[in-house]
Design a protein around this motif. Structure first.
Motif, PDB file in Angstrom:
ATOM      1  N   ALA A 249       0.818  -1.220   0.000  1.00 57.84           N
ATOM      2  CA  ALA A 249       0.000   0.000   0.000  1.00 57.84           C
ATOM      3  C   ALA A 249       0.846   1.262   0.000  1.00 57.84           C
ATOM      4  O   ALA A 249       0.387   2.322  -0.445  1.00 57.84           O
ATOM      5  N   SER A 250       2.103   1.159   0.475  1.00 57.02           N
ATOM      6  CA  SER A 250       2.965   2.343   0.492  1.00 57.02           C
ATOM      7  C   SER A 250       3.292   2.823  -0.917  1.00 57.02           C
ATOM      8  O   SER A 250       3.738   3.959  -1.108  1.00 57.02           O
ATOM      9  N   PHE A 251       3.080   1.948  -1.920  1.00 53.87           N
ATOM     10  CA  PHE A 251       3.314   2.325  -3.306  1.00 53.87           C
ATOM     11  C   PHE A 251       2.032   2.782  -4.002  1.00 53.87           C
ATOM     12  O   PHE A 251       2.075   3.228  -5.148  1.00 53.87           O
ATOM     13  N   LEU A 252       0.879   2.624  -3.310  1.00 52.77           N
ATOM     14  CA  LEU A 252      -0.403   3.004  -3.904  1.00 52.77           C
ATOM     15  C   LEU A 252      -0.735   4.454  -3.576  1.00 52.77           C
ATOM     16  O   LEU A 252       0.072   5.171  -2.991  1.00 52.77           O
ATOM     17  N   LYS A 253      -1.930   4.884  -3.923  1.00 54.34           N
ATOM     18  CA  LYS A 253      -2.295   6.290  -3.751  1.00 54.34           C
ATOM     19  C   LYS A 253      -2.293   6.690  -2.282  1.00 54.34           C
ATOM     20  O   LYS A 253      -2.505   5.861  -1.386  1.00 54.34           O
ATOM     21  N   VAL A 254      -2.063   7.977  -2.047  1.00 60.78           N
ATOM     22  CA  VAL A 254      -2.047   8.509  -0.680  1.00 60.78           C
ATOM     23  C   VAL A 254      -3.396   8.236  -0.013  1.00 60.78           C
ATOM     24  O   VAL A 254      -4.451   8.446  -0.599  1.00 60.78           O
ATOM     25  N   GLY A 255      -3.343   7.756   1.219  1.00 63.90           N
ATOM     26  CA  GLY A 255      -4.561   7.435   1.961  1.00 63.90           C
ATOM     27  C   GLY A 255      -4.839   5.945   2.014  1.00 63.90           C
ATOM     28  O   GLY A 255      -5.626   5.489   2.856  1.00 63.90           O
ATOM     29  N   SER A 256      -4.192   5.147   1.161  1.00 62.99           N
ATOM     30  CA  SER A 256      -4.467   3.707   1.108  1.00 62.99           C
ATOM     31  C   SER A 256      -4.179   3.029   2.446  1.00 62.99           C
ATOM     32  O   SER A 256      -4.952   2.198   2.926  1.00 62.99           O
ATOM     33  N   ILE A 257      -3.056   3.385   3.065  1.00 62.21           N
ATOM     34  CA  ILE A 257      -2.699   2.799   4.364  1.00 62.21           C
ATOM     35  C   ILE A 257      -3.736   3.184   5.415  1.00 62.21           C
ATOM     36  O   ILE A 257      -4.144   2.351   6.240  1.00 62.21           O
ATOM     37  N   SER A 258      -4.194   4.428   5.369  1.00 62.73           N
ATOM     38  CA  SER A 258      -5.197   4.887   6.342  1.00 62.73           C
ATOM     39  C   SER A 258      -6.530   4.177   6.145  1.00 62.73           C
ATOM     40  O   SER A 258      -7.185   3.784   7.117  1.00 62.73           O
ATOM     41  N   TYR A 259      -6.956   3.977   4.887  1.00 61.20           N
ATOM     42  CA  TYR A 259      -8.221   3.290   4.621  1.00 61.20           C
ATOM     43  C   TYR A 259      -8.190   1.870   5.173  1.00 61.20           C
ATOM     44  O   TYR A 259      -9.153   1.408   5.799  1.00 61.20           O
ATOM     45  N   LEU A 260      -7.088   1.169   4.940  1.00 59.56           N
ATOM     46  CA  LEU A 260      -6.954  -0.202   5.433  1.00 59.56           C
ATOM     47  C   LEU A 260      -6.907  -0.227   6.957  1.00 59.56           C
ATOM     48  O   LEU A 260      -7.454  -1.134   7.592  1.00 59.56           O
ATOM     49  N   TYR A 261      -6.288   0.782   7.546  1.00 63.47           N
ATOM     50  CA  TYR A 261      -6.216   0.851   9.011  1.00 63.47           C
ATOM     51  C   TYR A 261      -7.608   1.026   9.617  1.00 63.47           C
ATOM     52  O   TYR A 261      -7.998   0.297  10.535  1.00 63.47           O
TER      53      TYR A 261
END
Length: 492
Positions: A249-261
């Protein structure tokens, strides 16, 4: 046994309510941007190790061994406890220092895509600060595992609330004190870890658990440490999967890590209240059974979990977006963030039943001190997670990562079922007709309720749907708990 489940469930619900208020404040004050992505990476790193080497290893190795020793030789048990505290504490301290020194290596392993971000120095400092949490929470979990062996669950169940309280107070009082503001959350994390460690240590005193500190290593201590080294991996598919997801997710769009969290936070709510409460409360008793009784009790627990998982899964799939709207959609958290979090939650919930049953089957192996079989299944599952995550992320983006975790949950459960039949006994998967009726009734009512609009304002619609859905799912849930869980007793 049900008394222990109630204690764990009650304090878990309290902790989750505080956790939702904490996350409400995070979304309101910080939203879902590059800073929240960085904080969640920095927060997840010690939490991954906490769950792998702490909760997973401690509960699965300490409880079965200490439960048996205390029954046969109380004097030997208190020496083993003293050994465990000294050795585990030393290992934790060394591990924490190494993690702080090599924080950039942890970033490279966890979220290499953020190394290219201009805020990487901020991320590195966030990781260094948050990683100190692993020592404090690790010791707290060690104390909790010891208390669980003596069927004392209250302190351990309440302890996570202290972290949430600490973070809430930090946001409300210290938000303007730190620059960038995101460091406010780090202060709350470290303070929460210290409070949990102190509270759990005094829990040993309040529980009058005998401890004898000595540098002479007991054989039982060696057995615990050996089991711990294996269960650290075998009981951690969810955590390893989450680490892989964060990496990609660190390579995907900004916010992806937050959405999964945020989606994972909601997934963990019923998982902790129902599944973890049942598995933690029953493991000490299961560890004392012979194989025929273990098989019978495991089948009964799997049936209970199945009946509870059906309404839980359907509720979060149909009304997850409404929950996200009410809890998170405030301040800097937009309707677009809500939609993205909802689809991730739906993908997570597809695997809820698999991971719930996996927890019970794993406990059966741990009860007979067989940790190698779950390890084999976990290693295969991790390999499957690597493959499915890359494929699903390429095809679907960030929510494909949540879908891949559900797929891996099914694979892991299927493998363990195969070994269970060969080594312990036969698992009987029989869906009661009553469960099928409940399943179709809930789908019909949920579809109808989902398509009713009470107002032109979506927030009002979400609130009304949640209230009405509670009137539908609540009685069904209480009926299942009364019929299945309240009547269940460990069969010796």
């Amino acid at each position: 046994m049900f008394k222990n489940i109630k204690i764990i469930a009650f304090f878990t619900i309290l902790s989750r309510i505080l956790g939702f208020f904490r996350d409400f404040l995070i979304t309101r004050y910080f939203g879902a941007d590059i800073y929240t992505d960085m904080f969640f990476v920095a927060f997840k790193i010690p939490n991954h190790f906490r769950r792998i080497f702490g909760e997973g290893a401690i509960n699965s190795s300490v409880v079965p061994v200490l439960s048996k020793i205390d029954k046969d030789n109380p004097e030997k048990a208190k020496v083993a406890i003293g050994n465990l505290i000294i050795i585990f504490g030393t290992i934790l301290l060394i591990f924490t220092i190494i993690g702080i020194i090599f924080s950039k290596v942890l970033i490279l392993i966890s979220a290499p895509g953020l190394l290219l971000d201009p805020h990487v120095k901020t991320l590195d400092l966030l990781v260094k600060i948050n990683f100190s949490y692993i020592f404090f929470i690790g010791m707290a979990i060690c104390f909790m595992g010891i208390m669980n062996s003596y069927n004392q669950f209250g302190v351990g169940a309440f302890s996570p609330s202290l972290l949430n309280i600490s973070m809430i107070v930090s946001i409300l009082i210290l938000y303007d004190f730190f620059k960038p503001h995101i460091f406010t959350l780090c202060f709350g994390v470290v303070l929460g870890g210290i409070l949990q460690m102190i509270f759990s240590y005094y829990g040993l005193k309040w529980g009058k658990i005998p401890i004898q500190y000595t540098f002479k290593i007991e054989d039982s201590t060696k057995q615990i440490l050996k089991l711990m080294s294996v269960t650290a991996i075998s009981g951690s598919v969810l955590q390893i999967g989450d680490m892989i997801d964060t990496f990609i997710a660190s390579f995907l769009k900004v916010g992806s890590i937050s959405y999964l969290y945020y989606a994972n936070i909601l997934f963990q709510l019923p998982f902790a209240i129902v599944v973890l409460a049942i598995s933690q409360a029953t493991l000490p008793q299961l560890s004392k059974l012979e194989k025929p009784q273990l098989v019978e009790n495991t089948n009964q627990l799997l049936k209970i979990i199945l009946n509870l998982s059906i309404p839980i899964t359907l509720y979060f799939i149909f009304f997850g977006k409404d929950l996200i709207t009410i809890i998170f959609q405030h301040g800097k958290f937009t309707s677009s963030d809500t939609a993205n979090t909802d689809i991730a939650l739906t993908m997570f919930m597809l695997g809820f039943l698999f991971f719930s049953q996996l927890r019970i089957v794993n406990n059966a192996f741990y009860a007979i001190k067989d940790v190698k079989t779950p390890l084999k299944a976990s290693m295969i599952s991790v390999l499957a997670k690597l493959i499915t995550s890359v494929v699903c992320a390429y095809l679907f983006g960030f929510w494909g990562l949540a879908l891949s975790l559900s797929i891996v949950g099914f694979i892991n459960l299927a493998i363990l079922n195969h070994y269970f039949k060969r080594k312990i006994g036969k698992i009987v998967y029989k869906i009661p007709k009553e469960s099928l009726v409940i399943f179709f009734v809930l789908i019909f009512l949920s579809i109808g309720l989902k398509n009713i609009n009470f107002s032109k304002t979506y927030v009002v619609n979400a609130l009304f749907r949640l209230l009405l859905s509670a009137l539908i799912y609540g009685p069904i849930g209480f009926y299942i708990i009364k019929k299945e869980l309240l009547s269940y007793r460990i069969k010796q």
